[in-house]
Design an enzyme around this catalytic site. Structure first.
Site, PDB file in Angstrom:
ATOM      1  N   THR B  37       0.835  -1.198   0.000  1.00 29.92           N
ATOM      2  CA  THR B  37       0.000   0.000   0.000  1.00 29.92           C
ATOM      3  C   THR B  37       0.871   1.249   0.000  1.00 29.92           C
ATOM      4  OG1 THR B  37      -1.285   1.348   1.533  1.00 29.92           O
ATOM      5  CG2 THR B  37      -0.315  -0.578   2.427  1.00 29.92           C
ATOM      6  N   GLN B  38       0.310   2.354  -0.481  1.00 27.63           N
ATOM      7  CA  GLN B  38       1.033   3.614  -0.406  1.00 27.63           C
ATOM      8  C   GLN B  38       0.116   4.683   0.142  1.00 27.63           C
ATOM      9  OE1 GLN B  38       1.800   3.638  -4.836  1.00 27.63           O
ATOM     10  NE2 GLN B  38       1.066   5.708  -4.535  1.00 27.63           N
ATOM     11  N   GLY B  39       0.593   5.311   1.182  1.00 28.18           N
ATOM     12  CA  GLY B  39      -0.165   6.409   1.768  1.00 28.18           C
ATOM     13  C   GLY B  39       0.455   7.716   1.334  1.00 28.18           C
ATOM     14  N   GLU B  41       2.566   9.379   3.080  1.00 25.51           N
ATOM     15  CA  GLU B  41       3.901   9.503   3.627  1.00 25.51           C
ATOM     16  C   GLU B  41       4.821   8.363   3.246  1.00 25.51           C
ATOM     17  OE1 GLU B  41       4.760  11.520   6.889  1.00 25.51           O
ATOM     18  OE2 GLU B  41       3.737  12.663   5.341  1.00 25.51           O
ATOM     19  N   LEU B  44       4.493   0.766   1.856  1.00 27.03           N
ATOM     20  CA  LEU B  44       4.657  -0.440   2.659  1.00 27.03           C
ATOM     21  C   LEU B  44       4.890  -1.629   1.738  1.00 27.03           C
ATOM     22  CD1 LEU B  44       4.504  -1.304   5.663  1.00 27.03           C
ATOM     23  CD2 LEU B  44       2.202  -2.107   5.177  1.00 27.03           C
ATOM     24  N   ASP B 168      -3.553   7.713  15.667  1.00 24.57           N
ATOM     25  CA  ASP B 168      -4.342   7.444  14.467  1.00 24.57           C
ATOM     26  C   ASP B 168      -5.059   6.107  14.623  1.00 24.57           C
ATOM     27  OD1 ASP B 168      -5.368   7.741  11.922  1.00 24.57           O
ATOM     28  OD2 ASP B 168      -3.587   6.969  10.927  1.00 24.57           O
TER      29      ASP B 168
END
Lengths: 349, 271
Positions: B37-39, B41, B44, B168
């Site tokens: 996944t990519q957020g 920031e 992963l 969070d």
């Protein structure tokens, strides 16, 4: 339909006239005039003096806007004014002026949320469909996205606004407030090279600027006491320009970061920057780098539409007017506190 | 708020191969990394650590082109180190979190234990969906969900007890790890919500023992429950009641939570 917009929530008095020729066609800016009250260097604008400025320029600006637009009183459909948020006394002066025009001309009034005005004008000018909006000015710092008939605030400043931080630092340096304190900081920052350590205060999608202002004020005092101050790493002399440079690099990085978070959260890759600080070219450049990295694009406008103006009030007001929104005379008040998400956005789906 | 390492509902289209892969994943002996996944920031990846059989998660914070290089390096270093410190502290005190394997704060990566299982959000939604299909009424026969809520409350309480706030907390940042010996947990009929609750993604965490910070943590979780699983919202009280028993001082936090709820995150705007 044609609307006249009256804005005076801070130190600018703006009058603009906009025309919506027919549904689906782009709006036409018929005129957009503004006069700014500038405080002397080292001082901020006070509500009382600003309100006086607005009162004395109001009629002249309305006449000028009407003349430039080439419209007659009979052509105008509604009188839009800023209901809030903003400084009390200047808002009141403009609200009184709006009521006067409404009674004199026999036109309906439309009270407009200042922030929604910025967003609607930005969308109209740039053609951005459904962007994440970064609204940055002397009084507001918000990251906004539209969902279900409201502009929802995803992140905001927890204390002072980013523009306020810049304005107050300009006061510390006693640089000119003309044309704008932030503009003069931007020009100084262009020759800055040394990046000084400042706090970096991002909390999720919110951020805080008060601590940064205190730190940069302390650094400015240090520089004043010791003009021979050198960067311990490179041995280069530290100048006022370096302070401006460090301040800009830090606070704009924070703004870009919270905007990126909001974009990832709502799954959008368009950003629209509005508000006075949105004119800053370094902020636009940084936002552009971030947006490019995400495969998106950034939309920004120039000082005519970024800085507070009357045309944006006319634009948002006319959109509301077209959906049947009216502000009756007895409710045509103004308010210092008026959140962006309080407005029911009937004109979008 | 899925801001750190979880996918947005509708991630922007981009070719993942255009992303730089951290050098540690480019060695020939490395297990080919898999971008999970990519957020905003971090990215992963799944890879392995030391042995090809030991799975790990690699969290990579690429440098941001818009940031001044000095500021960028300072922030990346600070965030990697503080996340690792918090994870190590939790681990030492017995809070269920992934173990830290390795890190390079200058290169911007953190390698941690791979947690088997699914995030609570997915499991909970599956469970709610199945019950709806079976026509089970809300509030009926929900012992399994009550049990899960209790374990969530307990895990959050244990984390707060050691002086860590997550920053969070959402159901996407809580994993359900199948217990040993029942790796195929899904197959066990009716035990979908079984497993150990593991807290993940400490990218916004900090070390704090203020009741205010703890209460905000709970408030964020409550809001996330409400918006992501409206049908399970009524059982959030089970999370709080388990939390209340989890450590000394938890009842003060619950009292504070009432204040935080009243205040919300709504700030009246000035000018």
């Amino acid at each position: 339909m044609i609307a006249i917009g009256l804005e005076g929530s801070a130190n600018k008095l703006g009058v603009g006239i906009i025309s919506h020729p027919s549904p689906g066609k782009p709006a036409q800016v018929l005129s957009n005039v503004r006069h700014t009250f500038n405080a002397p260097p080292g001082e901020g604008f006070l509500p009382k003096d600003t309100a006086k400025h607005h009162r004395s320029w109001f009629i002249q600006l309305v006449k000028q806007a009407m003349r430039e637009a080439g419209v007659k009183i009979g052509d105008i459909d509604c009188v839009c004014y800023t209901k809030g948020p903003g400084m009390g006394a200047p808002l009141q002066s403009v609200a009184v002026g709006a009521r006067m025009l409404s009674l004199l001309w026999g036109k309906e009034l439309v009270g407009v949320n200042h922030c929604v005005g910025h967003i609607e004008m930005g969308r109209e000018i740039t053609g951005a469909e459904n962007p994440v909006v970064l609204y940055v000015s002397g009084g507001n710092t918000q990251v906004i996205a539209y969902a279900e008939q409201r502009y929802r605030i995803f992140g905001e400043a927890l204390d002072i606004a980013v523009g306020n931080c810049l304005d107050r630092f300009a006061r510390t340096l006693e640089i000119s407030n003309d044309p704008a304190p932030g503009y003069n900081i931007e020009q100084l920052a262009k020759s800055g090279k040394v990046l000084l350590d400042l706090p970096y205060a991002v909390k999720g999608m919110d951020c805080s600027f008060a601590g940064i202002l205190s730190s940069i004020d302390l650094l400015a005092a240090e520089l004043k006491a010791n003009p021979e101050w050198k960067d311990p790493l490179t041995g280069e002399a530290i100048t006022t320009a370096d302070l401006c440079f460090s301040l800009q690099e830090t606070i704009y990085a924070m703004l870009v970061e919270i905007t990126e978070r909001a974009m990832a959260h709502v799954g959008s890759n368009q950003v629209l920057i509005v508000g006075g600080v949105g004119c800053n070219e370094r902020l636009q450049e940084m936002m552009g780098l971030m947006a490019r990295d995400r495969g998106g694009s950034v939309f920004a406008t120039d000082e005519r539409f970024c800085i507070d103006n009357g045309i944006m009030i006319a634009e948002a007001g006319l959109k509301a007017f077209e959906t049947g929104f009216r502000t009756p005379l007895e409710e045509s008040t103004c308010t210092q506190r008026f959140r962006t998400d309080e407005v029911f956005v009937k004109w979008r789906n | 708020m899925d801001v750190e390492t979880h996918p947005a509902t509708n991630p922007p289209q981009r070719d993942p191969s255009s992303r730089p892969i951290p050098i540690i994943l480019q060695y020939p002996s490395t297990t080919p990394p898999y971008l999970i996944t990519q957020g905003a920031e971090a990215l992963l990846y799944r890879s392995t650590y030391l042995l090809p059989s030991l799975q790990c998660a690699l969290k990579y914070r690429p440098s941001k082109p818009y940031r001044h290089p000095i500021l960028d390096a300072r922030l990346t270093k600070h965030r990697i180190l503080s996340e690792a410190r918090v994870l190590a502290k939790c681990r030492r005190e017995g809070v269920p979190v992934p173990a830290v394997y390795a890190l390079d704060e200058a290169a911007g990566w953190l390698m941690i234990e791979w947690i088997e299982g699914e995030v609570v959000r997915v499991k909970l939604n599956e469970w709610l969906k199945r019950r709806k299909e079976e026509g089970v009424m809300e509030g009926q026969d929900d012992g399994e969900l009550v049990g899960l809520m209790g374990r969530v409350g307990g895990a959050v309480g244990r984390m707060h007890a050691v002086g860590v706030v997550h920053g969070d907390l959402t159901t996407s940042n809580l994993m359900l790890r199948p217990r040993k010996g029942e790796e195929n947990g899904d197959a066990v009929e009716g035990k979908m919500l079984d497993g150990e609750v593991v807290l993940i993604d400490f990218g916004l965490s900090s070390q704090s023992t203020f009741d205010e910070d703890r209460a905000v943590d709970l408030y964020v979780l409550e809001r996330a429950f409400g918006s992501t699983h409206p049908r399970a919202e009524s059982l959030f009280k089970e999370v709080l009641s388990a939390y209340g028993k989890s450590f000394k001082g938890a009842s003060v936090v619950l009292k504070k939570l009432e204040d935080v709820r009243m205040r919300g995150r709504k700030r009246s705007m000035l000018g």
